[in-house]
Enzyme design. Structure first.
Site, mmCIF file in Angstrom:
data_model
loop_
_atom_site.group_PDB
_atom_site.id
_atom_site.type_symbol
_atom_site.label_atom_id
_atom_site.label_comp_id
_atom_site.label_asym_id
_atom_site.label_seq_id
_atom_site.Cartn_x
_atom_site.Cartn_y
_atom_site.Cartn_z
ATOM 1 N N THR A 41 62.665 -8.061 18.877
ATOM 2 C CA THR A 41 61.966 -6.794 19.107
ATOM 3 C C THR A 41 62.282 -6.199 20.478
ATOM 4 O O THR A 41 62.715 -6.905 21.385
ATOM 5 C CB THR A 41 60.451 -7.000 18.938
ATOM 6 N N LYS A 77 61.288 -13.163 19.053
ATOM 7 C CA LYS A 77 62.077 -13.125 20.284
ATOM 8 C C LYS A 77 61.958 -11.701 20.845
ATOM 9 O O LYS A 77 62.682 -10.796 20.432
ATOM 10 C CB LYS A 77 63.538 -13.495 19.985
ATOM 11 N N GLU A 135 66.449 -1.518 12.682
ATOM 12 C CA GLU A 135 66.016 -0.189 13.128
ATOM 13 C C GLU A 135 66.682 0.044 14.470
ATOM 14 O O GLU A 135 66.377 -0.627 15.444
ATOM 15 C CB GLU A 135 64.486 -0.139 13.227
ATOM 16 N N CYS A 182 62.521 5.296 19.965
ATOM 17 C CA CYS A 182 63.694 5.314 19.091
ATOM 18 C C CYS A 182 63.782 6.603 18.288
ATOM 19 O O CYS A 182 64.869 7.092 17.990
ATOM 20 C CB CYS A 182 63.674 4.110 18.160
#
Length: 504
Positions: A159, A185, A260, A295
């Site tokens: 992430t 993580k 993503e 994002c």
């Protein structure tokens, strides 16, 4: 101002329900992006620690206290975590701001969203019990079939740093709801609150190994996790180049991944909007919230030519009214970017845009009143053409580039002129036009007369180089479930495919 003297807990890796020192005993400094000061450190996991965490996760799945739980039982754990997050909200929000530079208001809102996400997936976990075995009607009286939904197994969750705890929970909550054992993580740039999640899990009695948390560098911890033969899936949010490396590593084992990978999202503003100020505020929120480190940030403004002058005038006034300060100060609306590297990257994008002939309408440098910290003024860039780097590449900072259009066709062409496909927004009171743009946008998320609202119930993900797979909603849960077909032959009659041998 909030208490900046909140102590930074000195945690180890969270593996198998306990704190474990990294095998190599290395640690990484934590730098407060608002002051550039070292305020603590985090453990640095390596491949050896990944092996230990994977073993702990596999043991959790094999044990009845996790591997045989019902959705209702898992929901109790998720709700207990949610309650603890709210109980610790003030401290967690302050730690998040100290670690990442997020404004305290945004960090506090994130903690509410974290708790809400756990609550949402608790509900889906309960509902999963009635959906675990689904009968399937067949066009045959000789067979009985059903479909089982089962947890995928051990999953690796990698992430980003822009919403450190929240985006981790977008993956952790559905993975646990599904019954998987997870290895989280987080980014080494902002890991404090993810480690505190480990303490929360310990406090509420989550079965050991159900969630393991490894902090560390990408190549040293994330890479071994992605390529580990006993990790059944990787779910990743982050940069495109890292996503490509994860796909390559997973491909060697034909391991499923969901990715993503960010974007360069457009916001299209038409001349029929009723209120310039409402549209201006949504435009600003779409790019300057979280200091532009989003994002899906709508970083390309495409405004109709005949209102461009008036709209840009209002936009400029709104931008100059944004409070830029230490993120712990009251009413701060724009803090620093996360790190020195990100600071230099953002300023380089701005410098390159100017060199290519664009105009820096406002911002573009450090705020004069802030001598320390990784601060960049909210920046608006005009006179942009579609060949410029600033139009094509994701900046991940408070930088908006602007182009004008005359016709719908031009607007669509400009909006889709990107290798990414995460989000897109359109501002217009014409319902039919909004429907046309909803169909025409080549993205996974569409906003009409707004930008960036996000809900647990709705899918999150994109197209093109923004990746594939979906977080959130029921789709986020399905990410971590395996579909198993079960078919039983119920007829007393023989198959009669082969010739029966003689009984003599």
């Amino acid at each position: 101002m909030a208490n900046r003297n909140v102590p930074i807990p000195r945690r180890q890796l969270y593996i198998g329900g306990e704190w474990r020192e990294p095998v190599k005993k290395n640690r990484i400094p934590i730098i407060n992006p608002a002051t550039e000061e070292i305020i603590g450190d985090i453990p640095a996991a390596t491949a050896e620690d990944v092996d230990i965490a994977v073993e702990a996760a596999r043991k959790a799945i094999a044990r009845d206290d996790w591997g045989s739980t019902t959705g209702a039982q898992r929901a109790k754990y998720l709700r207990a975590i949610a309650a603890k997050v709210l109980e610790k909200k003030s401290v967690l929000a302050t730690l998040e701001s100290l670690d990442s530079g997020k404004t305290l208001y945004e960090s506090a809102a994130d903690m509410d969203d974290v708790a809400g996400c756990f609550e949402y997936y608790a509900g889906l976990a309960e509902a999963l019990d009635s959906r675990r075995m689904t009968p399937v009607n067949l066009n045959s009286d000789s067979y009985k079939s059903y479909v089982l939904r089962e947890p995928l197994g051990v999953v690796g969750l990698i992430t980003p740093w822009n919403y450190p705890l929240l985006m981790a929970i977008w993956k952790v909550a559905p993975a646990l709801a599904a019954g998987c054992a997870a290895i989280l993580k987080p980014s080494e740039l902002a890991s404090i609150t993810c480690l505190e999640l480990g303490e929360i899990c310990r406090e509420i009695g989550l079965p050991s190994g159900a969630l393991n948390i490894l902090t560390g560098l990408g190549p040293e911890a994330g890479g071994p996790l992605a390529s580990h033969p006993h990790v059944d899936k990787i779910s990743f949010t982050g940069s495109g180049p890292t996503g490509s490396k994860i796909m390559t590593a997973a491909a060697q084992l034909v391991k499923p991944v969901s990715l993503e990978l960010g974007g360069k999202s457009p916001i299209v503003v038409f001349d029929d909007i009723d209120n310039l100020d409402i549209a201006a505020e949504w435009t600003l929120f779409g790019i300057f919230a979280n200091t532009g480190q989003v994002c899906s940030a709508t970083s390309r403004l495409i405004v109709q030519e005949n209102i461009a002058s008036a709209f840009m005038d209002r936009l400029l006034k709104w931008t100059k009214n944004i409070k830029i300060s230490d993120p712990l100060e009251e009413d701060c609306k724009l803090g620093p970017v996360v790190s020195a590297g990100q600071y230099e990257k953002v300023l380089k994008f701005i410098s390159n845009a100017k060199s290519e002939g664009a105009t820096i309408l406002c911002g573009g440098e450090r705020p004069q009143h802030l001598k320390k910290g990784y601060y960049v003024q909210p920046t608006i860039i005009t006179d942009v053409n579609t060949s410029m780097e600033i139009w094509k590449e994701e900046v991940f900072g408070p930088v908006l580039c602007v182009k004008t259009f005359k016709t719908e066709e031009q607007a669509i062409e400009l909006a889709n002129d990107t290798k990414y496909g995460l989000g897109a927004a359109v501002m217009s009171k014409d319902v039919k036009r909004c429907e046309r743009f909803t169909k025409a946008f080549q993205t996974g998320i569409i906003w009409i007369n707004c930008s960036q609202p996000t809900f647990n119930e709705l899918p999150w993900g994109g197209k093109k180089r923004s990746g594939f797979g979906r977080d959130l909603g029921k789709w986020g849960l399905e990410n971590f479930l395996n579909i198993k077909q079960v078919t039983e032959y119920t007829s007393a009659e023989p198959l009669a495919f082969y010739k029966s041998p003689s009984k003599n």
